[in-house]
Scaffold this motif. Sequence first.
Motif, PDB file in Angstrom:
ATOM      1  N   ASN A 112       0.807  -1.220   0.000  1.00 47.22           N
ATOM      2  CA  ASN A 112       0.000   0.000   0.000  1.00 47.22           C
ATOM      3  C   ASN A 112       0.844   1.276   0.000  1.00 47.22           C
ATOM      4  N   TRP A 113       2.119   1.154  -0.298  1.00 47.45           N
ATOM      5  CA  TRP A 113       3.004   2.312  -0.254  1.00 47.45           C
ATOM      6  C   TRP A 113       2.590   3.397  -1.243  1.00 47.45           C
ATOM      7  N   LYS A 114       1.995   3.007  -2.380  1.00 50.17           N
ATOM      8  CA  LYS A 114       1.606   4.015  -3.379  1.00 50.17           C
ATOM      9  C   LYS A 114       0.510   4.935  -2.831  1.00 50.17           C
ATOM     10  N   MET A 115      -0.408   4.371  -2.062  1.00 51.38           N
ATOM     11  CA  MET A 115      -1.458   5.184  -1.452  1.00 51.38           C
ATOM     12  C   MET A 115      -0.817   6.204  -0.499  1.00 51.38           C
ATOM     13  N   GLY A 154      11.807  19.269   1.353  1.00 51.55           N
ATOM     14  CA  GLY A 154      12.963  19.928   1.956  1.00 51.55           C
ATOM     15  C   GLY A 154      12.806  20.043   3.468  1.00 51.55           C
ATOM     16  N   ARG A 155      12.989  21.236   3.973  1.00 47.95           N
ATOM     17  CA  ARG A 155      12.926  21.467   5.418  1.00 47.95           C
ATOM     18  C   ARG A 155      11.502  21.361   5.958  1.00 47.95           C
ATOM     19  N   ASP A 156      10.525  21.360   5.062  1.00 44.36           N
ATOM     20  CA  ASP A 156       9.130  21.231   5.495  1.00 44.36           C
ATOM     21  C   ASP A 156       8.715  19.777   5.700  1.00 44.36           C
ATOM     22  N   ALA A 157       9.615  18.838   5.450  1.00 40.21           N
ATOM     23  CA  ALA A 157       9.310  17.416   5.645  1.00 40.21           C
ATOM     24  C   ALA A 157       9.352  17.104   7.142  1.00 40.21           C
ATOM     25  N   LYS A 158       8.190  16.885   7.717  1.00 36.53           N
ATOM     26  CA  LYS A 158       8.071  16.669   9.169  1.00 36.53           C
ATOM     27  C   LYS A 158       7.517  15.271   9.451  1.00 36.53           C
ATOM     28  N   VAL A 159       7.984  14.698  10.544  1.00 33.60           N
ATOM     29  CA  VAL A 159       7.486  13.390  10.974  1.00 33.60           C
ATOM     30  C   VAL A 159       5.981  13.461  11.231  1.00 33.60           C
ATOM     31  N   THR A 160       5.506  14.584  11.745  1.00 29.15           N
ATOM     32  CA  THR A 160       4.063  14.728  12.004  1.00 29.15           C
ATOM     33  C   THR A 160       3.259  14.600  10.710  1.00 29.15           C
ATOM     34  N   ASP A 161       3.827  15.091   9.601  1.00 32.90           N
ATOM     35  CA  ASP A 161       3.159  14.944   8.305  1.00 32.90           C
ATOM     36  C   ASP A 161       3.108  13.472   7.881  1.00 32.90           C
ATOM     37  N   LEU A 162       4.189  12.747   8.169  1.00 32.09           N
ATOM     38  CA  LEU A 162       4.205  11.307   7.878  1.00 32.09           C
ATOM     39  C   LEU A 162       3.115  10.585   8.669  1.00 32.09           C
ATOM     40  N   ILE A 163       3.030  10.913   9.935  1.00 33.15           N
ATOM     41  CA  ILE A 163       2.044  10.261  10.810  1.00 33.15           C
ATOM     42  C   ILE A 163       0.631  10.575  10.336  1.00 33.15           C
ATOM     43  N   LYS A 164       0.380  11.835   9.976  1.00 27.83           N
ATOM     44  CA  LYS A 164      -0.948  12.218   9.477  1.00 27.83           C
ATOM     45  C   LYS A 164      -1.281  11.466   8.187  1.00 27.83           C
ATOM     46  N   ALA A 165      -0.315  11.374   7.270  1.00 23.33           N
ATOM     47  CA  ALA A 165      -0.544  10.661   6.012  1.00 23.33           C
ATOM     48  C   ALA A 165      -0.827   9.180   6.274  1.00 23.33           C
ATOM     49  N   ARG A 167      -2.155   7.890   8.978  1.00 17.31           N
ATOM     50  CA  ARG A 167      -3.509   7.793   9.541  1.00 17.31           C
ATOM     51  C   ARG A 167      -4.566   8.011   8.458  1.00 17.31           C
ATOM     52  N   ASP A 168      -4.327   8.939   7.540  1.00 18.70           N
ATOM     53  CA  ASP A 168      -5.258   9.173   6.435  1.00 18.70           C
ATOM     54  C   ASP A 168      -5.399   7.940   5.542  1.00 18.70           C
ATOM     55  N   CYS A 169      -4.371   7.095   5.538  1.00 19.66           N
ATOM     56  CA  CYS A 169      -4.401   5.855   4.750  1.00 19.66           C
ATOM     57  C   CYS A 169      -4.887   4.665   5.584  1.00 19.66           C
ATOM     58  N   ASP A 170      -5.397   4.927   6.799  1.00 18.50           N
ATOM     59  CA  ASP A 170      -5.832   3.885   7.726  1.00 18.50           C
ATOM     60  C   ASP A 170      -4.711   2.928   8.096  1.00 18.50           C
ATOM     61  N   MET A 171      -3.496   3.467   8.191  1.00 17.51           N
ATOM     62  CA  MET A 171      -2.343   2.689   8.627  1.00 17.51           C
ATOM     63  C   MET A 171      -2.005   3.114  10.047  1.00 17.51           C
ATOM     64  N   ASN A 172      -2.988   3.000  10.919  1.00 10.85           N
ATOM     65  CA  ASN A 172      -2.861   3.500  12.286  1.00 10.85           C
ATOM     66  C   ASN A 172      -1.792   2.776  13.093  1.00 10.85           C
ATOM     67  N   LEU A 173      -1.655   1.467  12.897  1.00 14.61           N
ATOM     68  CA  LEU A 173      -0.642   0.707  13.624  1.00 14.61           C
ATOM     69  C   LEU A 173       0.762   1.217  13.279  1.00 14.61           C
ATOM     70  N   VAL A 174       0.999   1.448  11.993  1.00 19.23           N
ATOM     71  CA  VAL A 174       2.293   1.966  11.572  1.00 19.23           C
ATOM     72  C   VAL A 174       2.489   3.379  12.118  1.00 19.23           C
ATOM     73  N   ALA A 175       1.438   4.194  12.069  1.00 17.92           N
ATOM     74  CA  ALA A 175       1.505   5.551  12.618  1.00 17.92           C
ATOM     75  C   ALA A 175       1.855   5.521  14.100  1.00 17.92           C
ATOM     76  N   ASP A 176       1.255   4.592  14.832  1.00 19.88           N
ATOM     77  CA  ASP A 176       1.542   4.459  16.264  1.00 19.88           C
ATOM     78  C   ASP A 176       3.019   4.090  16.470  1.00 19.88           C
TER      79      ASP A 176
END
Length: 180
Positions: A112-115, A154-165, A167-176
């Motif tokens: 599901n990496w493409k999503m 660039g510098r705007d790449a934040k871990v919080t953005d990764l976590i939000k993405a 969760r938006d993909c219903d990958m909550n376990l990975v986000a946790d």
Amino acid sequence: MDSFLKLLHSFSLNLSASEVASLKFLCRHKVRKRRLESVENAMDLFTILLEQQDVTRHDVAFLEELLKSIKREDLVSQLKQFVEEGEVNAHGDQLDAHEKSFEVICNNVGRNWKMLARKLGLSEVQIDGILTAHPQDLREQVFQSLREWQRCRGRDAKVTDLIKALRDCDMNLVADKVQQ
């Protein structure tokens, strides 16, 4: 203007036709025959290597190896100077900050990496490029998609953005797992 692209352009102007032919030969294991046949100069070859992410501003090892193979130590030294001045690794510190997150995501996301890549804002062209460059390596596809996202943001790449993405993909376990 992108200083890395200026460096590659400078290299292309300094490479002879026979050196370009040698580079093409050395890239046979990385670039498909049909694409290599269309290469007329070093810029064409560099463009393909950039598209396939065999050479990036964060990873110049393959380019250095190519230049050493054709005995262009002058260009190798320019490349090393460019790296030492921090141009290539300008975002390198940020990668270290994301390294654990990337590892967790690579180990847990799967097919599901493409999503996830789309949620992070990667284009279909970027996703297709990653698929083409690493057709048999799922983990590398995930990793390269994260690197591409980080490169684009660039510098705007934040871990919080990764976590939000995630969760938006219903990958909550990975986000946790990333949050921990």
